[in-house]
Design a protein around this motif. Sequence first.
Motif, PDB file in Angstrom:
ATOM      1  N   LEU A 222       0.825  -1.214   0.000  1.00  0.00           N
ATOM      2  CA  LEU A 222       0.000   0.000   0.000  1.00  0.00           C
ATOM      3  C   LEU A 222       0.854   1.257   0.000  1.00  0.00           C
ATOM      4  CD1 LEU A 222      -2.595  -1.046   2.748  1.00  0.00           C
ATOM      5  CD2 LEU A 222      -2.809  -1.275   0.262  1.00  0.00           C
ATOM      6  N   LYS A 223       0.363   2.288  -0.709  1.00  0.00           N
ATOM      7  CA  LYS A 223       0.994   3.611  -0.597  1.00  0.00           C
ATOM      8  C   LYS A 223       0.604   4.205   0.756  1.00  0.00           C
ATOM      9  CE  LYS A 223       0.936   4.776  -5.513  1.00  0.00           C
ATOM     10  NZ  LYS A 223       0.320   5.615  -6.547  1.00  0.00           N
ATOM     11  N   PRO A 224       1.358   5.187   1.263  1.00  0.00           N
ATOM     12  CA  PRO A 224       0.992   5.798   2.566  1.00  0.00           C
ATOM     13  C   PRO A 224      -0.376   6.487   2.525  1.00  0.00           C
ATOM     14  CG  PRO A 224       3.183   6.484   1.857  1.00  0.00           C
ATOM     15  CD  PRO A 224       2.606   5.712   0.718  1.00  0.00           C
ATOM     16  N   THR A 225      -0.861   6.812   1.319  1.00  0.00           N
ATOM     17  CA  THR A 225      -2.161   7.498   1.175  1.00  0.00           C
ATOM     18  C   THR A 225      -3.294   6.516   0.850  1.00  0.00           C
ATOM     19  OG1 THR A 225      -1.495   7.839  -1.107  1.00  0.00           O
ATOM     20  CG2 THR A 225      -1.196   9.703   0.389  1.00  0.00           C
TER      21      THR A 225
ATOM     22  N   HIS B 160      -4.295  -2.961  12.286  1.00  0.00           N
ATOM     23  CA  HIS B 160      -3.314  -2.659  11.241  1.00  0.00           C
ATOM     24  C   HIS B 160      -3.559  -1.361  10.481  1.00  0.00           C
ATOM     25  CE1 HIS B 160      -1.449  -6.533  11.809  1.00  0.00           C
ATOM     26  NE2 HIS B 160      -2.653  -7.061  11.820  1.00  0.00           N
ATOM     27  N   LEU B 161      -4.761  -0.777  10.642  1.00  0.00           N
ATOM     28  CA  LEU B 161      -5.116   0.407   9.848  1.00  0.00           C
ATOM     29  C   LEU B 161      -5.859   1.399  10.728  1.00  0.00           C
ATOM     30  CD1 LEU B 161      -6.422  -1.753   6.935  1.00  0.00           C
ATOM     31  CD2 LEU B 161      -4.630  -0.073   6.610  1.00  0.00           C
ATOM     32  N   ILE B 162      -6.061   2.614  10.200  1.00  0.00           N
ATOM     33  CA  ILE B 162      -6.928   3.568  10.893  1.00  0.00           C
ATOM     34  C   ILE B 162      -8.350   3.256  10.421  1.00  0.00           C
ATOM     35  CG2 ILE B 162      -7.466   5.997  11.291  1.00  0.00           C
ATOM     36  CD1 ILE B 162      -4.541   6.611  10.428  1.00  0.00           C
ATOM     37  N   LEU B 163      -9.146   2.699  11.309  1.00  0.00           N
ATOM     38  CA  LEU B 163     -10.505   2.304  10.934  1.00  0.00           C
ATOM     39  C   LEU B 163     -11.379   3.543  10.892  1.00  0.00           C
ATOM     40  CD1 LEU B 163     -12.288  -0.151  10.298  1.00  0.00           C
ATOM     41  CD2 LEU B 163     -12.790  -0.307  12.730  1.00  0.00           C
ATOM     42  N   ARG B 164     -12.052   3.782   9.746  1.00  0.00           N
ATOM     43  CA  ARG B 164     -12.798   5.040   9.593  1.00  0.00           C
ATOM     44  C   ARG B 164     -14.302   4.840   9.551  1.00  0.00           C
ATOM     45  NH1 ARG B 164      -9.677   9.261   9.316  1.00  0.00           N
ATOM     46  NH2 ARG B 164      -7.515   8.778   8.877  1.00  0.00           N
ATOM     47  N   ASN B 165     -14.756   3.652   9.169  1.00  0.00           N
ATOM     48  CA  ASN B 165     -16.209   3.478   9.074  1.00  0.00           C
ATOM     49  C   ASN B 165     -16.519   2.006   8.847  1.00  0.00           C
ATOM     50  OD1 ASN B 165     -18.938   4.235   8.895  1.00  0.00           O
ATOM     51  ND2 ASN B 165     -18.395   6.066   7.731  1.00  0.00           N
ATOM     52  N   CYS B 166     -17.796   1.685   9.012  1.00  0.00           N
ATOM     53  CA  CYS B 166     -18.291   0.367   8.614  1.00  0.00           C
ATOM     54  C   CYS B 166     -19.602   0.617   7.871  1.00  0.00           C
ATOM     55  CB  CYS B 166     -18.506  -0.520   9.837  1.00  0.00           C
ATOM     56  SG  CYS B 166     -19.178  -2.118   9.378  1.00  0.00           S
TER      57      CYS B 166
ATOM     58  N   GLY C 201     -10.874   1.510   6.015  1.00  0.00           N
ATOM     59  CA  GLY C 201      -9.748   2.028   6.792  1.00  0.00           C
ATOM     60  C   GLY C 201      -8.734   2.695   5.875  1.00  0.00           C
ATOM     61  N   THR C 202      -7.812   3.426   6.483  1.00  0.00           N
ATOM     62  CA  THR C 202      -6.747   4.066   5.696  1.00  0.00           C
ATOM     63  C   THR C 202      -5.405   3.794   6.374  1.00  0.00           C
ATOM     64  OG1 THR C 202      -6.914   6.167   6.875  1.00  0.00           O
ATOM     65  CG2 THR C 202      -8.285   5.923   4.925  1.00  0.00           C
ATOM     66  N   VAL C 203      -4.343   3.970   5.595  1.00  0.00           N
ATOM     67  CA  VAL C 203      -2.993   3.747   6.130  1.00  0.00           C
ATOM     68  C   VAL C 203      -2.593   4.911   7.037  1.00  0.00           C
ATOM     69  CG1 VAL C 203      -0.552   3.547   5.462  1.00  0.00           C
ATOM     70  CG2 VAL C 203      -2.312   2.355   4.153  1.00  0.00           C
TER      71      VAL C 203
END
Length: 278
Positions: A68-71, A93-99, A124-126
Motif C-alpha cells: 500500500l501507498k501511505p495514502t 493494522h489500519l486507521i478504521l474510519r467506518n463500517c 480504513g486508511t494507512v
Amino acid sequence: MAELLNQTINQDLFELLDWLPVGFVDLLFVDPPYNLSKSFGAASFRERSVADYQLWLEAWLPRLLPILKPTASVYLCGDWRSAAAIQTVMQQHLILRNCITWEREKGRGAKANWKNAAEQIWFGTVSERYTFNLEAVKLKRRVIAPYRDASGQPKDWQRQSSGNYRLTHPSNLWTDLTVPFWSMSENTDHPTQKPEKLLAKIILASSNPGDLVFDPFLGAGTAAVVAKKTGRSYVGIELDPVYCCLSEKRLALAEQNRSIQGYAEGVFWERNSQPNLE
Ligand SMILES: C[S@@+](CC[C@H](N)C(=O)[O-])C[C@H]1O[C@@H](n2cnc3c(N)ncnc32)[C@H](O)[C@@H]1O
C-alpha cells in the motif's frame, strides 16, 4: 511493476504475497470468502470458529500492508457473523474510519431467524492523508413530499420530466444496490458477485483517475471492471481459472460499454429509479 499493470493473475494469493512490489496500491478492495461453507469453482471454503476466521484474516491482511501507498484506502467486505474478527484485524493494522452496511434487496432466507438482508464493508486508511471524493458519490433520491420555501421555490430539490429529485450526501447505509441477477448484463455464474454500482461508489470516493486498485480475491472481476470503466488501473488475483476468464471477458466488454447500472450523469440513482435503464 509494468508487467502487473491491468492484469488478472490466476494464482493462490498465499503463493504471491512475498512477490508483490512495495508501495504501488492506492485502493485495496478485499472481498474474501465469508465465514460460510461455500464452493468457489473447484475450491471450497469451510466455515470455522470466529477465532479461526480471525487467524485466517491475519495470515494475509498484514502481509498486504507493504504493497500500500501511505495514502491508500482499504475496504474489507464481510457479514455480521465475522464482524468481531474483521473489526479487530482492521483496527490492529489500519486507521478504521467506518463500517458501511449495504442492503441485499432479497436477503438470504431463514425459517427460524430473521432473514439476513445486510452485509458490511469496513473502511480504513494507512494514514491521515487519504482520498475521499464526496462530490463524486452523491445519491439522487426521489422527493416524496416536495417542500417549497416562502417564495414558492423548491427547497433542496429539482423538478425533472421523470419526477422530483434531491441530491443527498452519501451515508454508511446503502439501500440503492441490486445484487446482480440473470437479466442484468453484468451478471455471471460467480456465486457471490458484487454489484458494479457498489464498486463504483468505493472506487470513485477513494481513488482518483489513474490510481491503482488492487483486489486479491477478484472473483468474476467486478473491481477490475469498474476500475477500468472509471479510468483507474487494476491488478486482480483469483485462484479459479474459470472466474479469471469471466473477468477477462467482462474487461473486454468494458472496452465498448463503460456504463454502470444505477450510476449515470455523475450521480448514483436510488434503486430502480434511474429513468429508462433499470
Ligand atoms: C467473495 S468472492 C469475490 C467476488 C468478487 N468480489 C466479484 O465481484 O466477483 C471470493 C473469491 O476469492 C477466491 N479465492 C479464495 N481463496 C483464494 C486464494 N487463496 N487466492 C486467490 N483467490 C482466492 C474465490 O475463488 C472467489 O472467487
